[in-house]
Structures are given as C-alpha cells and as structure tokens.
Design a protein around this motif. Structure first.
Motif, PDB file in Angstrom:
ATOM      1  N   PHE A 154     -28.998   0.894 -43.000  1.00 19.08           N
ATOM      2  CA  PHE A 154     -28.304   2.185 -42.922  1.00 19.08           C
ATOM      3  C   PHE A 154     -27.594   2.278 -41.582  1.00 19.08           C
ATOM      4  N   VAL A 155     -26.349   2.747 -41.604  1.00 26.42           N
ATOM      5  CA  VAL A 155     -25.574   2.894 -40.373  1.00 26.42           C
ATOM      6  C   VAL A 155     -25.353   4.360 -40.023  1.00 26.42           C
ATOM      7  N   ALA A 156     -24.816   5.124 -40.985  1.00 30.00           N
ATOM      8  CA  ALA A 156     -24.498   6.523 -40.705  1.00 30.00           C
ATOM      9  C   ALA A 156     -24.304   7.272 -42.012  1.00 30.00           C
ATOM     10  N   ALA A 157     -24.477   8.588 -41.961  1.00 26.14           N
ATOM     11  CA  ALA A 157     -24.252   9.434 -43.127  1.00 26.14           C
ATOM     12  C   ALA A 157     -23.658  10.758 -42.687  1.00 26.14           C
ATOM     13  N   ILE A 158     -22.960  11.403 -43.618  1.00 25.03           N
ATOM     14  CA  ILE A 158     -22.342  12.693 -43.355  1.00 25.03           C
ATOM     15  C   ILE A 158     -22.481  13.548 -44.599  1.00 25.03           C
ATOM     16  N   THR A 159     -22.765  14.838 -44.399  1.00 26.88           N
ATOM     17  CA  THR A 159     -22.890  15.745 -45.532  1.00 26.88           C
ATOM     18  C   THR A 159     -21.548  15.956 -46.213  1.00 26.88           C
ATOM     19  N   TRP A 160     -21.582  16.552 -47.402  1.00 23.61           N
ATOM     20  CA  TRP A 160     -20.336  16.740 -48.147  1.00 23.61           C
ATOM     21  C   TRP A 160     -19.366  17.639 -47.396  1.00 23.61           C
ATOM     22  N   SER A 161     -19.894  18.602 -46.646  1.00 24.61           N
ATOM     23  CA  SER A 161     -19.028  19.517 -45.903  1.00 24.61           C
ATOM     24  C   SER A 161     -18.632  18.958 -44.542  1.00 24.61           C
ATOM     25  N   GLY A 162     -19.304  17.922 -44.113  1.00 20.25           N
ATOM     26  CA  GLY A 162     -19.020  17.354 -42.796  1.00 20.25           C
ATOM     27  C   GLY A 162     -19.703  18.056 -41.651  1.00 20.25           C
ATOM     28  N   ASP A 163     -20.621  18.984 -41.954  1.00 22.44           N
ATOM     29  CA  ASP A 163     -21.223  19.772 -40.880  1.00 22.44           C
ATOM     30  C   ASP A 163     -22.444  19.120 -40.255  1.00 22.44           C
ATOM     31  N   ALA A 164     -22.873  17.997 -40.787  1.00 25.22           N
ATOM     32  CA  ALA A 164     -24.010  17.290 -40.190  1.00 25.22           C
ATOM     33  C   ALA A 164     -23.809  15.796 -40.358  1.00 25.22           C
ATOM     34  N   THR A 165     -24.180  15.051 -39.323  1.00 27.49           N
ATOM     35  CA  THR A 165     -24.076  13.598 -39.355  1.00 27.49           C
ATOM     36  C   THR A 165     -25.388  12.969 -38.899  1.00 27.49           C
ATOM     37  N   TYR A 166     -25.615  11.750 -39.322  1.00 27.09           N
ATOM     38  CA  TYR A 166     -26.853  11.036 -39.025  1.00 27.09           C
ATOM     39  C   TYR A 166     -26.492   9.594 -38.698  1.00 27.09           C
ATOM     40  N   TYR A 167     -27.188   9.012 -37.735  1.00 29.15           N
ATOM     41  CA  TYR A 167     -26.860   7.663 -37.281  1.00 29.15           C
ATOM     42  C   TYR A 167     -28.117   6.835 -37.079  1.00 29.15           C
ATOM     43  N   ALA A 168     -27.957   5.545 -37.306  1.00 32.80           N
ATOM     44  CA  ALA A 168     -28.995   4.602 -36.906  1.00 32.80           C
ATOM     45  C   ALA A 168     -28.998   4.516 -35.386  1.00 32.80           C
ATOM     46  N   GLU A 169     -30.164   4.276 -34.817  1.00 31.18           N
ATOM     47  CA  GLU A 169     -30.271   4.199 -33.362  1.00 31.18           C
ATOM     48  C   GLU A 169     -29.371   3.107 -32.791  1.00 31.18           C
ATOM     49  N   SER A 170     -29.186   2.052 -33.540  1.00 35.49           N
ATOM     50  CA  SER A 170     -28.412   0.909 -33.047  1.00 35.49           C
ATOM     51  C   SER A 170     -26.926   1.214 -32.869  1.00 35.49           C
ATOM     52  N   VAL A 171     -26.435   2.280 -33.494  1.00 34.32           N
ATOM     53  CA  VAL A 171     -25.001   2.597 -33.399  1.00 34.32           C
ATOM     54  C   VAL A 171     -24.758   3.966 -32.777  1.00 34.32           C
ATOM     55  N   LYS A 172     -25.808   4.717 -32.517  1.00 37.39           N
ATOM     56  CA  LYS A 172     -25.644   6.077 -31.990  1.00 37.39           C
ATOM     57  C   LYS A 172     -24.903   6.029 -30.658  1.00 37.39           C
ATOM     58  N   GLY A 173     -23.896   6.894 -30.547  1.00 35.16           N
ATOM     59  CA  GLY A 173     -23.091   6.931 -29.334  1.00 35.16           C
ATOM     60  C   GLY A 173     -21.905   5.998 -29.356  1.00 35.16           C
ATOM     61  N   ARG A 174     -21.877   5.061 -30.303  1.00 35.39           N
ATOM     62  CA  ARG A 174     -20.752   4.117 -30.405  1.00 35.39           C
ATOM     63  C   ARG A 174     -19.943   4.317 -31.675  1.00 35.39           C
ATOM     64  N   PHE A 175     -20.615   4.682 -32.764  1.00 36.70           N
ATOM     65  CA  PHE A 175     -19.953   4.864 -34.050  1.00 36.70           C
ATOM     66  C   PHE A 175     -19.875   6.350 -34.386  1.00 36.70           C
ATOM     67  N   THR A 176     -18.802   6.730 -35.078  1.00 33.92           N
ATOM     68  CA  THR A 176     -18.637   8.105 -35.531  1.00 33.92           C
ATOM     69  C   THR A 176     -18.230   8.111 -36.992  1.00 33.92           C
ATOM     70  N   ILE A 177     -19.002   8.807 -37.802  1.00 33.33           N
ATOM     71  CA  ILE A 177     -18.663   8.954 -39.216  1.00 33.33           C
ATOM     72  C   ILE A 177     -17.935  10.276 -39.406  1.00 33.33           C
ATOM     73  N   SER A 178     -16.942  10.266 -40.261  1.00 32.21           N
ATOM     74  CA  SER A 178     -16.192  11.492 -40.535  1.00 32.21           C
ATOM     75  C   SER A 178     -15.631  11.413 -41.947  1.00 32.21           C
ATOM     76  N   ARG A 179     -15.054  12.505 -42.387  1.00 29.19           N
ATOM     77  CA  ARG A 179     -14.457  12.528 -43.715  1.00 29.19           C
ATOM     78  C   ARG A 179     -13.327  13.540 -43.755  1.00 29.19           C
ATOM     79  N   ASP A 180     -12.387  13.287 -44.642  1.00 28.61           N
ATOM     80  CA  ASP A 180     -11.279  14.205 -44.890  1.00 28.61           C
ATOM     81  C   ASP A 180     -11.280  14.469 -46.384  1.00 28.61           C
ATOM     82  N   ASN A 181     -11.877  15.576 -46.783  1.00 28.99           N
ATOM     83  CA  ASN A 181     -11.997  15.853 -48.210  1.00 28.99           C
ATOM     84  C   ASN A 181     -10.645  16.107 -48.865  1.00 28.99           C
TER      85      ASN A 181
END
Length: 121
Positions: A46-73
């Motif tokens: 697992f690397v990262a996840a984002i809710t359907w609304s984009g209001d919450a994100t989750y990251y693996a410790e190995s990528v936190k601070g370096r990777f950013t997940i986002s979405r454009d619905n």
C-alpha cells in the motif's frame, strides 16, 4: 471499472514524477482511490489512499512527506505526485478504487494494469 495508469518511466534519484489514473466508462467520483506498488520479488505494498471527496489522505510511512495523492473528480482522474524519488521506490505502481476500508486492507473493487517506475541511483 477499468483503470489506466500513466506517467511512469525511468528517472534518476531525487527527481519527481507524477502518475495519473483514469477510469474508462463509469465515473469513479464516489469511490475512494488508492495507489499500490509491487517491486520484483516482493509483495504488493500500500502506498497511499484518498477518500472520494478528497478530504482525507493516508500514506505508507515509507512515502510520507515525499508522495502526495490527489484527485480531480471533474476530470475523473487520480494522481500520485512523487518527489525525492529513491531507488527503493522502483516498482510497478497500480491505482485502485473501492471503499476506503477495503483499499487499506488491499482489497479494492478494481485495479489498473500498472505503470513501471524505475529510479536509478
């Protein structure tokens, strides 16, 4: 839902890449979205996840601070911005959609085929 990733490639350590994930057909705006990766000889991670609304994100410790997940619905597209890439980030990256709990357990509704990211030292 069929998913298609793009944006992978070969990059030297320290640079940035942005991966994109678009579904064919049905909209994914009501699904949570996640990125996973699998390196040769290793289990899918697992690397990262984002809710359907984009209001919450989750990251693996190995990528936190370096990777950013986002979405454009509006564009029905998800992204993974990867910065400060390291050789250990080398893997096939897959996007996935489903309910958030399922994604965090590695059980999405749909997977993409993946895009290769190779980071050289």
């Amino acid at each position: 839902v069929q998913l298609q990733e793009s944006g992978g490639g070969l990059a030297p350590a320290g640079v940035s890449l942005r991966l994109s994930c678009s579904p064919f057909g049905r909209t994914c705006s009501t699904y949570a979205m996640a990125w996973f990766r699998q390196a040769p000889g290793r289990a899918r991670e697992f690397v990262a996840a984002i809710t359907w609304s984009g209001d919450a994100t989750y990251y693996a410790e190995s990528v936190k601070g370096r990777f950013t997940i986002s979405r454009d619905n509006a564009k029905n597209t998800g992204y993974l911005q990867m910065t400060s890439l390291k050789p250990e980030d080398t893997a096939v990256y897959h996007c996935a959609v489903g309910d958030l709990a399922g994604l965090q357990l590695g059980a999405p509704s749909s997977w993409g085929q993946g895009t290769q990211v190779t980071v050289s030292a």
